[in-house]
Motif scaffolding. Sequence first.
Motif: not given
Length: 616
Positions: A173-201
Motif C-alpha cells: 500500500l505504500l509502494a509508489s504508483g497507482a498500479t500497485t493499488l489497482e492490482d490489489n483491489s479490495l476484493y483481493d485483499r479481503l480474499l487474502k484475509v479470508g484465506e489467512a483466517v481460514g488457515a488459522i481456523t
Amino acid sequence: MANPASHVSFLPPILTFCGAAAVAVPLFRFVGLSAVLGYLAAGIVIGPSGLRLIGDPESIVTVAELGVVLLLFIVGLELKISHLWSMKRDIFGLGFAQLAVTAFCVGGAAVAIGFTPQAAFVTGIAVALSATAIALQMLGERNDLQTPYGQRSFAILLFQDISVVPILAILPLLASGATTLEDNSLYDRLLKVGEAVGAITAVVLIGRYGLNPFFRILARSGAREVMTASALLVVLGAALLMQEVGLSMAMGAFLAGLLLAESNFRHQLEADIEPFRGTLLGLFFMSVGMSIDLALVRENWVLLALAAPAVIFGKTLLLTILSKLFGATWRDGLRSGILLCPAGEFAFVLLPVGAGLGLITSIDAQLVTALAAITMLLGPIIATVLERVLANHIASEPSPEFENMQTQEGERSSRVLVIGFGRFGQIVNQVLLAQGIDATVIDRDVERIRDAARFGLKVYYGDGMRLDVLRAAGADKAEMICVCTDNPEVTNKIVEIIHENFANARSFVRAYDRIHAVALMKMDVDYQLRESFESAIAFSRAALEELGATTQEAAAAADDVRKRDIARLILQKEGGTMGGAELVVGAKIEPEPLSAPTGKARGLSAETRDILGEGV
C-alpha cells in the motif's frame, strides 16, 4: 546411469558447516561467550567475505530458516493457552509500544540522513524487530525463559512475530504508483484475509481435535521413527500452510506447538524435534554471518561504526524505559533491552520486499541489511558482558514478581518426575496429589495414559530410557525422580541415566524382588522398595489384629520384621550371605526366617513329609 560423484556433491558444504561449527562453537563457549557468536563468526569465515568455502549463502537460507520454525514450535509446546492469555498486557501493550516507539525513532534518524519517508518506514520497522532466534537461544542457555524478564522478552518477541503479517500487507500500500493499488483491489485483499483466517481456523481445529487421536494411533505401533516423522509433518505442515496464505512460517509452527502444549505426547514430541532444531538453528546463525558483506562494510565503515552502536544502545534504552513503565524493575528492563537490541531475522525478509516494491533503493537495502547483521553479531557480546557485570556487582535481590515467577515455573516443571504409570506408579501419584504435589508422569502405554486422563492426572507419552525425553519432561529441574517401572533391566538403565545426568535429583526406585533391591542399593539409589514387601507387611499386621493382637502389638511386630529385613539387606549388599547369587541370571534367594523358629517343621500329609525328607 548417473555419475556416482553427483550423489555426493552435497557433502562438501555439509562437511564445511559441520567443521566450522565444531571448531567455532566450542572455542567461543570455552572463553565464556554464547554459542550464537560462534555460529555467526563461523559464517563470516566460511562465507563469500571470508574464505569463500560457501559461494552462494542464499542457497541455504530456506533450509536454515527451518531452525527458527522448529524453535518457535518448541516454545509453543512449553506454553499453555491460559498462561499466554495472562501475558496479554505484555504482548499487546509492551510489545506494541516497543515496536512503535523504536520504529519511529529509527525511521526519524533515517529521514535525517536522507532516506525517503517510505524507505525510512521500512528501515525503522526492520531495525525495530528483534532477533527471536538469538534471544530465545540465549535465554535457554541461561535457563532464564521462565524468569520475569524472560517472560517479558518473550511477550515482545511474540508480538513482533504476529505483527510481521500486517506489516507485509501494508508495504504494497505504500509502494509508489497507482498500479500497485489497482492490482490489489479490495476484493483481493479481503480474499487474502479470508484465506489467512481460514488457515488459522484449520490449524486450530486439527490441532484441537485431530492430533491427539493421530499420535495415539502412531504410539500403539511402537515405532519411534514414525513418531519423529509425524512430529516433523505436523510442524512443517502448519508452517507451510501459514506461508501459503501469506503468514509467517514461524507463526504456524508456534500455533501448532501451542495447541499441543496440553497433549499427552508433548515431551516425546519435544525430544524428537530437539536435534533438528539445534542443528538447523545453528545453520541459520551461520547463514546470517555469511550475509555480512565485508566489502560494503569497508566502504561505509564510518556510517556503520556510528549506526550500529546507536541502534544497540538506543533500542536498549527505549526498552528499559518502556519495561519500567509496564512494571519491571530497572535491572530486568535493562536485561530485556540488551537481549532484544539486535535487529531481527525478519529484517532479511522485509528489506528485499521493500526493495522489490521500490520503497527503498537496492544500495540502501544492502546497507541496512549489513547494519542488521552487525547488530546481531555485537548484541550477544554486549549482552554476555552485561550479564557478567550484573552477576558480579549487583546484589541478588528478589524481584517484585518473584512469587509469580515461581508459580509460572511450577506450571512448567514439576518437583517430582514419575516414570511408569502402572499399578505401582498410579498409587504413588495419587499420594503425591493428595498433598498437592502435581508430578510429571511418563509412560509408553497409551491405554494407561487414556485411563489417567479420566481422573485428571497428567501423564505424558514417552520412553523413560531416553535421555532426551527425560530432559524434555523436566528431569534436570526435578527434586525427585520416582522410577516405578516393572522391568528390572529397564529400571536399572533409567537409574544409570539419572545418576549420570541428573545428580541433583533424589532417586526413589521400585524394586522387583530382593535380588533387584540389593542391586539397586549397590547402584546407590536414595531409596528402594520391593513392590510386594510393604503390602505384605500391612496385610500381616491386619491379620494379627484380627487374631486378637492389639494395634500396638501388631505394629511392633511389623516394625521388628521390617528392621530385621533391612539389616539383612545391608548384609546381602556387602556380599556376606548371598554368596554371589545375585550375579546368576534367574537366581533366587532361599527365604530364611528373620526370627529363630520355636519348633521343628512338620509335614501334615504323606506328600509333604516326603518333600521334607521326614521319616514315615
